[in-house]
Design an enzyme around this catalytic site. Sequence first.
Site, PDB file in Angstrom:
ATOM      1  N   LYS A  13       0.776  -1.374   0.044  1.00  0.00           N
ATOM      2  CA  LYS A  13      -0.037   0.012   0.172  1.00  0.00           C
ATOM      3  C   LYS A  13       1.027   1.550   0.105  1.00  0.00           C
ATOM      4  O   LYS A  13       0.531   2.185  -0.788  1.00  0.00           O
ATOM      5  CB  LYS A  13      -0.879  -0.029   1.166  1.00  0.00           C
ATOM      6  CG  LYS A  13      -2.211   0.560   1.041  1.00  0.00           C
ATOM      7  CD  LYS A  13      -2.818   1.076   2.340  1.00  0.00           C
ATOM      8  CE  LYS A  13      -3.849   0.039   2.860  1.00  0.00           C
ATOM      9  NZ  LYS A  13      -4.516   0.508   4.062  1.00  0.00           N
ATOM     10  N   GLU A  38      -3.829  -0.744  16.585  1.00  0.00           N
ATOM     11  CA  GLU A  38      -5.051  -1.622  16.546  1.00  0.00           C
ATOM     12  C   GLU A  38      -6.144  -0.725  15.743  1.00  0.00           C
ATOM     13  O   GLU A  38      -6.377   0.170  16.158  1.00  0.00           O
ATOM     14  CB  GLU A  38      -5.402  -2.243  17.687  1.00  0.00           C
ATOM     15  CG  GLU A  38      -4.838  -3.381  18.195  1.00  0.00           C
ATOM     16  CD  GLU A  38      -5.420  -4.162  19.385  1.00  0.00           C
ATOM     17  OE1 GLU A  38      -6.814  -4.580  19.185  1.00  0.00           O
ATOM     18  OE2 GLU A  38      -5.255  -4.378  20.362  1.00  0.00           O
ATOM     19  N   ASP A  67      -7.484   3.774   5.042  1.00  0.00           N
ATOM     20  CA  ASP A  67      -7.949   2.609   5.052  1.00  0.00           C
ATOM     21  C   ASP A  67      -9.124   2.128   4.097  1.00  0.00           C
ATOM     22  O   ASP A  67      -9.793   2.904   3.703  1.00  0.00           O
ATOM     23  CB  ASP A  67      -8.994   2.600   6.415  1.00  0.00           C
ATOM     24  CG  ASP A  67      -8.913   1.448   7.178  1.00  0.00           C
ATOM     25  OD1 ASP A  67      -7.859   0.651   7.544  1.00  0.00           O
ATOM     26  OD2 ASP A  67     -10.059   0.953   7.350  1.00  0.00           O
ATOM     27  N   PHE A 148      -1.632  -6.753  -4.434  1.00  0.00           N
ATOM     28  CA  PHE A 148      -1.585  -7.461  -3.309  1.00  0.00           C
ATOM     29  C   PHE A 148      -3.010  -7.622  -2.791  1.00  0.00           C
ATOM     30  O   PHE A 148      -4.214  -7.253  -3.620  1.00  0.00           O
ATOM     31  CB  PHE A 148      -0.870  -6.404  -2.298  1.00  0.00           C
ATOM     32  CG  PHE A 148      -1.530  -5.167  -2.182  1.00  0.00           C
ATOM     33  CD1 PHE A 148      -1.536  -4.189  -3.111  1.00  0.00           C
ATOM     34  CD2 PHE A 148      -2.203  -4.911  -0.881  1.00  0.00           C
ATOM     35  CE1 PHE A 148      -2.115  -2.931  -2.555  1.00  0.00           C
ATOM     36  CE2 PHE A 148      -2.769  -3.974  -0.407  1.00  0.00           C
ATOM     37  CZ  PHE A 148      -2.852  -2.772  -1.636  1.00  0.00           C
ATOM     38  N   GLY A 149      -3.181  -8.080  -1.727  1.00  0.00           N
ATOM     39  CA  GLY A 149      -4.484  -8.141  -1.184  1.00  0.00           C
ATOM     40  C   GLY A 149      -5.561  -8.879  -2.107  1.00  0.00           C
ATOM     41  O   GLY A 149      -5.230  -9.988  -2.327  1.00  0.00           O
ATOM     42  N   ASP A 151      -6.468  -8.061  -5.070  1.00  0.00           N
ATOM     43  CA  ASP A 151      -6.309  -7.820  -6.357  1.00  0.00           C
ATOM     44  C   ASP A 151      -6.604  -8.740  -7.447  1.00  0.00           C
ATOM     45  O   ASP A 151      -7.032  -8.570  -8.465  1.00  0.00           O
ATOM     46  CB  ASP A 151      -4.888  -7.030  -6.826  1.00  0.00           C
ATOM     47  CG  ASP A 151      -4.874  -5.551  -6.275  1.00  0.00           C
ATOM     48  OD1 ASP A 151      -5.821  -4.982  -5.964  1.00  0.00           O
ATOM     49  OD2 ASP A 151      -3.660  -5.125  -6.119  1.00  0.00           O
ATOM     50  N   LYS A 172      -3.752  -0.026 -12.880  1.00  0.00           N
ATOM     51  CA  LYS A 172      -4.580   0.047 -11.693  1.00  0.00           C
ATOM     52  C   LYS A 172      -4.966   1.220 -10.887  1.00  0.00           C
ATOM     53  O   LYS A 172      -6.041   1.747 -10.500  1.00  0.00           O
ATOM     54  CB  LYS A 172      -3.805  -0.792 -10.713  1.00  0.00           C
ATOM     55  CG  LYS A 172      -4.598  -0.992  -9.092  1.00  0.00           C
ATOM     56  CD  LYS A 172      -4.071  -1.888  -8.074  1.00  0.00           C
ATOM     57  CE  LYS A 172      -4.782  -1.799  -6.807  1.00  0.00           C
ATOM     58  NZ  LYS A 172      -4.246  -2.259  -5.634  1.00  0.00           N
ATOM     59  N   HIS A 177     -10.037   2.531  -6.427  1.00  0.00           N
ATOM     60  CA  HIS A 177     -10.233   3.485  -5.255  1.00  0.00           C
ATOM     61  C   HIS A 177      -9.332   4.296  -4.758  1.00  0.00           C
ATOM     62  O   HIS A 177      -9.712   5.286  -4.609  1.00  0.00           O
ATOM     63  CB  HIS A 177     -10.841   2.297  -4.229  1.00  0.00           C
ATOM     64  CG  HIS A 177      -9.745   1.207  -4.074  1.00  0.00           C
ATOM     65  ND1 HIS A 177      -9.660   0.235  -5.117  1.00  0.00           N
ATOM     66  CD2 HIS A 177      -8.844   0.699  -3.184  1.00  0.00           C
ATOM     67  CE1 HIS A 177      -8.661  -0.807  -4.728  1.00  0.00           C
ATOM     68  NE2 HIS A 177      -8.264  -0.450  -3.680  1.00  0.00           N
ATOM     69  N   ARG A 178      -8.146   3.666  -4.405  1.00  0.00           N
ATOM     70  CA  ARG A 178      -7.023   4.607  -3.960  1.00  0.00           C
ATOM     71  C   ARG A 178      -6.505   5.978  -5.016  1.00  0.00           C
ATOM     72  O   ARG A 178      -6.224   6.878  -4.637  1.00  0.00           O
ATOM     73  CB  ARG A 178      -5.840   3.754  -3.506  1.00  0.00           C
ATOM     74  CG  ARG A 178      -4.736   4.396  -2.697  1.00  0.00           C
ATOM     75  CD  ARG A 178      -3.735   3.404  -2.153  1.00  0.00           C
ATOM     76  NE  ARG A 178      -4.557   2.510  -1.380  1.00  0.00           N
ATOM     77  CZ  ARG A 178      -4.819   1.332  -1.604  1.00  0.00           C
ATOM     78  NH1 ARG A 178      -4.459   0.543  -2.647  1.00  0.00           N
ATOM     79  NH2 ARG A 178      -5.271   0.589  -0.425  1.00  0.00           N
TER      80      ARG A 178
HETATM   81  P1  IMP Z   1      -6.114  -2.098   5.188  1.00  0.00           P
HETATM   82  O1  IMP Z   1      -6.869  -0.980   4.679  1.00  0.00           O
HETATM   83  O2  IMP Z   1      -4.638  -1.977   5.132  1.00  0.00           O
HETATM   84  O3  IMP Z   1      -6.794  -2.314   6.535  1.00  0.00           O
HETATM   85  O4  IMP Z   1      -6.597  -3.237   4.198  1.00  0.00           O
HETATM   86  C1  IMP Z   1      -7.672  -3.856   4.413  1.00  0.00           C
HETATM   87  C2  IMP Z   1      -7.393  -5.007   3.476  1.00  0.00           C
HETATM   88  O5  IMP Z   1      -7.675  -4.845   2.064  1.00  0.00           O
HETATM   89  C3  IMP Z   1      -6.182  -5.719   3.635  1.00  0.00           C
HETATM   90  O6  IMP Z   1      -6.531  -7.334   3.320  1.00  0.00           O
HETATM   91  C4  IMP Z   1      -5.393  -5.501   2.197  1.00  0.00           C
HETATM   92  O7  IMP Z   1      -4.676  -6.261   1.789  1.00  0.00           O
HETATM   93  C5  IMP Z   1      -6.751  -5.202   1.344  1.00  0.00           C
HETATM   94  N1  IMP Z   1      -6.770  -4.228   0.349  1.00  0.00           N
HETATM   95  C6  IMP Z   1      -6.294  -2.723   0.856  1.00  0.00           C
HETATM   96  N2  IMP Z   1      -6.113  -2.019  -0.372  1.00  0.00           N
HETATM   97  C7  IMP Z   1      -6.296  -3.096  -1.494  1.00  0.00           C
HETATM   98  C8  IMP Z   1      -5.988  -2.776  -2.798  1.00  0.00           C
HETATM   99  O8  IMP Z   1      -5.953  -2.049  -3.408  1.00  0.00           O
HETATM  100  N3  IMP Z   1      -6.350  -4.059  -3.636  1.00  0.00           N
HETATM  101  C9  IMP Z   1      -6.591  -5.157  -3.119  1.00  0.00           C
HETATM  102  N4  IMP Z   1      -6.712  -5.455  -1.579  1.00  0.00           N
HETATM  103  C10 IMP Z   1      -6.419  -4.368  -1.048  1.00  0.00           C
END
Ligand code: IMP
Length: 198
Positions: A13, A38, A67, A148-149, A151, A172, A177-178
């Site tokens: 991220k 947390e 977030d 990641f995550g 995706d 991407k 969203h980001r």
């Molecule tokens: P957090 O915002 O870091 O708490 O992420 C929440 C969850 O969403 C985590 O499992 C991340 O891996 C996933 N995540 C956050 N941003 C993305 C993204 O851009 N693509 C895919 N998964 C994401």
Amino acid sequence: MLRIVCASANAHKVAEMKRMMPDGVELMPRPQDLSEIEETAPTLEGNAIIKAVEVANFCSQWALADDTGLEVDALHGAPGVHSARFASDNATDSENRELLLSKMAHEEVRSARFRTVVALVSSKGDMHFVSGVCEGSIARSESGVNGFGYDSVFIPSAGDGRTFAEMSDLEKDVLSHRGKAFAQLPELLARVFGLPTT
Ligand code: IMP
């Protein structure tokens, strides 16, 4: 050069945030001696505030936190704010994806969206927000190795049918969203710090 401390500990991220920062702003790494924060709020906005306030106070500087949650319609908006801990408290990305695909195995309605809230917070209590949403659907299986995550299981509606993990970074960022949240940063930074918008 304006310096803002990044409140995220997720290296993937952070890389995305860095490449999308407007010119004239340096995103400083989160201090290593700061313990894990947390995320206990029931909303994305609440968790972005928790992370940004903690880092801003620790560093006595402006901090930026992101977030993000994945909302799946067939799962009534889950995993949402619990996206990072979907499979368990210490779940890996791959465990989360596996659980999502298994819960979606027999679902025909596969619509979903990523939602990101970005908080820009000062140690004096100033707070500003931008947010972004990316509509899409959950794939039937994983595709692609980038990102990641979630995706590799998320297909953005505005794309060509590929998952985010099958796209280049730039592809991407344009749809995500980001990317949509960060596109509003120049205007926000201009308002808060008087930076030029170009
Ligand atoms: P957090 O915002 O870091 O708490 O992420 C929440 C969850 O969403 C985590 O499992 C991340 O891996 C996933 N995540 C956050 N941003 C993305 C993204 O851009 N693509 C895919 N998964 C994401």
